[in-house]
Write a protein that holds these residues in place. Sequence first.
Motif, PDB file in Angstrom:
ATOM      1  N   LEU A  98      43.679  -0.614  -9.181  1.00 14.68           N
ATOM      2  CA  LEU A  98      42.701  -1.410  -9.669  1.00 14.68           C
ATOM      3  C   LEU A  98      43.192  -0.580 -11.332  1.00 14.68           C
ATOM      4  CD1 LEU A  98      39.855  -0.460  -6.996  1.00 14.68           C
ATOM      5  CD2 LEU A  98      40.461  -3.304  -8.298  1.00 14.68           C
TER       6      LEU A  98
ATOM      7  N   GLY B 229      39.052  -5.136 -12.694  1.00 11.39           N
ATOM      8  CA  GLY B 229      40.280  -6.257 -12.693  1.00 11.39           C
ATOM      9  C   GLY B 229      40.392  -6.335 -11.248  1.00 11.39           C
ATOM     10  N   PRO B 230      40.603  -7.762 -10.722  1.00 18.32           N
ATOM     11  CA  PRO B 230      40.864  -7.851  -9.446  1.00 18.32           C
ATOM     12  C   PRO B 230      42.529  -6.460  -8.465  1.00 18.32           C
ATOM     13  CG  PRO B 230      43.181  -9.491 -10.922  1.00 18.32           C
ATOM     14  CD  PRO B 230      41.979  -8.292 -11.750  1.00 18.32           C
TER      15      PRO B 230
ATOM     16  N   ARG C 232      47.522  -5.185  -5.046  1.00 15.03           N
ATOM     17  CA  ARG C 232      47.867  -5.015  -3.893  1.00 15.03           C
ATOM     18  C   ARG C 232      49.006  -4.374  -3.420  1.00 15.03           C
ATOM     19  NH1 ARG C 232      44.890  -5.230   0.609  1.00 15.03           N
ATOM     20  NH2 ARG C 232      43.238  -6.596  -0.572  1.00 15.03           N
TER      21      ARG C 232
ATOM     22  N   TYR D  23      28.434  -1.008  -7.232  1.00 18.71           N
ATOM     23  CA  TYR D  23      29.082  -2.331  -7.000  1.00 18.71           C
ATOM     24  C   TYR D  23      29.631  -2.686  -6.136  1.00 18.71           C
ATOM     25  CZ  TYR D  23      31.250  -0.240 -11.077  1.00 18.71           C
ATOM     26  OH  TYR D  23      31.279   0.729 -12.307  1.00 18.71           O
TER      27      TYR D  23
ATOM     28  N   GLN E  62      32.097  -5.836  -3.974  1.00 20.70           N
ATOM     29  CA  GLN E  62      33.270  -5.782  -3.872  1.00 20.70           C
ATOM     30  C   GLN E  62      33.631  -7.041  -2.731  1.00 20.70           C
ATOM     31  OE1 GLN E  62      36.611  -3.109  -2.925  1.00 20.70           O
ATOM     32  NE2 GLN E  62      37.792  -3.515  -4.130  1.00 20.70           N
TER      33      GLN E  62
ATOM     34  N   ARG F 250      39.693  -9.044  -1.416  1.00 21.92           N
ATOM     35  CA  ARG F 250      40.877  -8.812  -2.112  1.00 21.92           C
ATOM     36  C   ARG F 250      40.053  -9.217  -4.021  1.00 21.92           C
ATOM     37  NH1 ARG F 250      45.375  -9.812   0.572  1.00 21.92           N
ATOM     38  NH2 ARG F 250      45.333  -9.449   2.758  1.00 21.92           N
ATOM     39  N   LYS F 251      38.921  -8.678  -3.992  1.00 26.33           N
ATOM     40  CA  LYS F 251      38.500  -8.713  -5.547  1.00 26.33           C
ATOM     41  C   LYS F 251      38.201  -7.113  -6.292  1.00 26.33           C
ATOM     42  CE  LYS F 251      38.540 -13.686  -6.008  1.00 26.33           C
ATOM     43  NZ  LYS F 251      39.144 -14.226  -7.081  1.00 26.33           N
ATOM     44  N   GLY F 252      38.326  -7.543  -7.166  1.00 23.85           N
ATOM     45  CA  GLY F 252      38.140  -5.639  -8.309  1.00 23.85           C
ATOM     46  C   GLY F 252      36.668  -5.864  -7.491  1.00 23.85           C
ATOM     47  N   PRO F 253      35.501  -4.413  -7.735  1.00 24.95           N
ATOM     48  CA  PRO F 253      34.714  -4.137  -7.463  1.00 24.95           C
ATOM     49  C   PRO F 253      33.865  -4.694  -9.074  1.00 24.95           C
ATOM     50  CG  PRO F 253      36.237  -2.152  -7.099  1.00 24.95           C
ATOM     51  CD  PRO F 253      36.258  -2.950  -7.199  1.00 24.95           C
TER      52      PRO F 253
ATOM     53  N   LEU G 276      30.599  -4.526 -11.265  1.00 22.12           N
ATOM     54  CA  LEU G 276      29.024  -3.791 -11.069  1.00 22.12           C
ATOM     55  C   LEU G 276      27.762  -4.920 -10.554  1.00 22.12           C
ATOM     56  CD1 LEU G 276      27.518  -1.023 -11.694  1.00 22.12           C
ATOM     57  CD2 LEU G 276      27.374  -1.838 -14.641  1.00 22.12           C
TER      58      LEU G 276
ATOM     59  N   LEU H 223      29.661  -0.929  -2.678  1.00 30.03           N
ATOM     60  CA  LEU H 223      29.688   1.246  -2.976  1.00 30.03           C
ATOM     61  C   LEU H 223      28.890   1.342  -4.264  1.00 30.03           C
ATOM     62  CD1 LEU H 223      33.687  -0.585  -3.840  1.00 30.03           C
ATOM     63  CD2 LEU H 223      33.466   0.893  -2.047  1.00 30.03           C
TER      64      LEU H 223
END
Lengths: 114, 111
Positions: free
Chosen positions: A91, A106-107, A110, B36, B38, B41-44, B46, B88
Amino acid sequence: EAGVAQSPRYKIIEKRQSVAFWCNPISGHATLYWYQQILGQGPKLLIQFQNNGVVDDSQLPKDRFSAERLKGVDSTLKIQPAKLEDSAVYLCASSPEYGQPEQFFGPGTRLTVL
Amino acid sequence: QKEVEQDPGPLSVPEGAIVSLNCTYSNSAFQYFMWYRQYSRKGPELLMYTYSSGNKEDGRFTAQVDKSSKYISLFIRDSQPSDSATYLCAMSASGNNRLAFGKGNQVVVIP
């Protein structure tokens, strides 16, 4: 406002190969972070940049991981050679200035190491 | 002892219930406390952050920090299926914004 961009989104490699990840932070954000998130764990900081200087790389396995942030904007994280235990989501995050608590993620990329 | 402890056990609740999540920590230097969200398959993302002790409310979300007990909580009122995600907790010390994360709680809100 565009978010943090990362590529590739997915990567599969064999152990001992090398791999590189790219990150473009939110425009104007001075601080950039790379985190490693292993399945079932919270993200762990690998390296933090303030503009193009390294602020914290204490948890970066420097024998195999390297990162740079040329011109204080985009950043690249490299692993060479990869190990099985490097399988994780990588990340990238950015924040407007040092000391700002909010970090925007960001996304992720993986990575699967076979 | 880990810096941040968060019981990672999954949590399933019916729609409309209150979700209660918490973390404990050991580092007295932590001053900023964050939650956070999440999605898979995505970012955290806020949700909210609190500086030092106290409560903070944002819509259906309430964060509480008790520095004397080194304990933080997040409450989600009137939970919705769209709240289904991993939550998180994260913390950092003043002047040093390395975030220390908990393992995360997977929350499932059942319609």
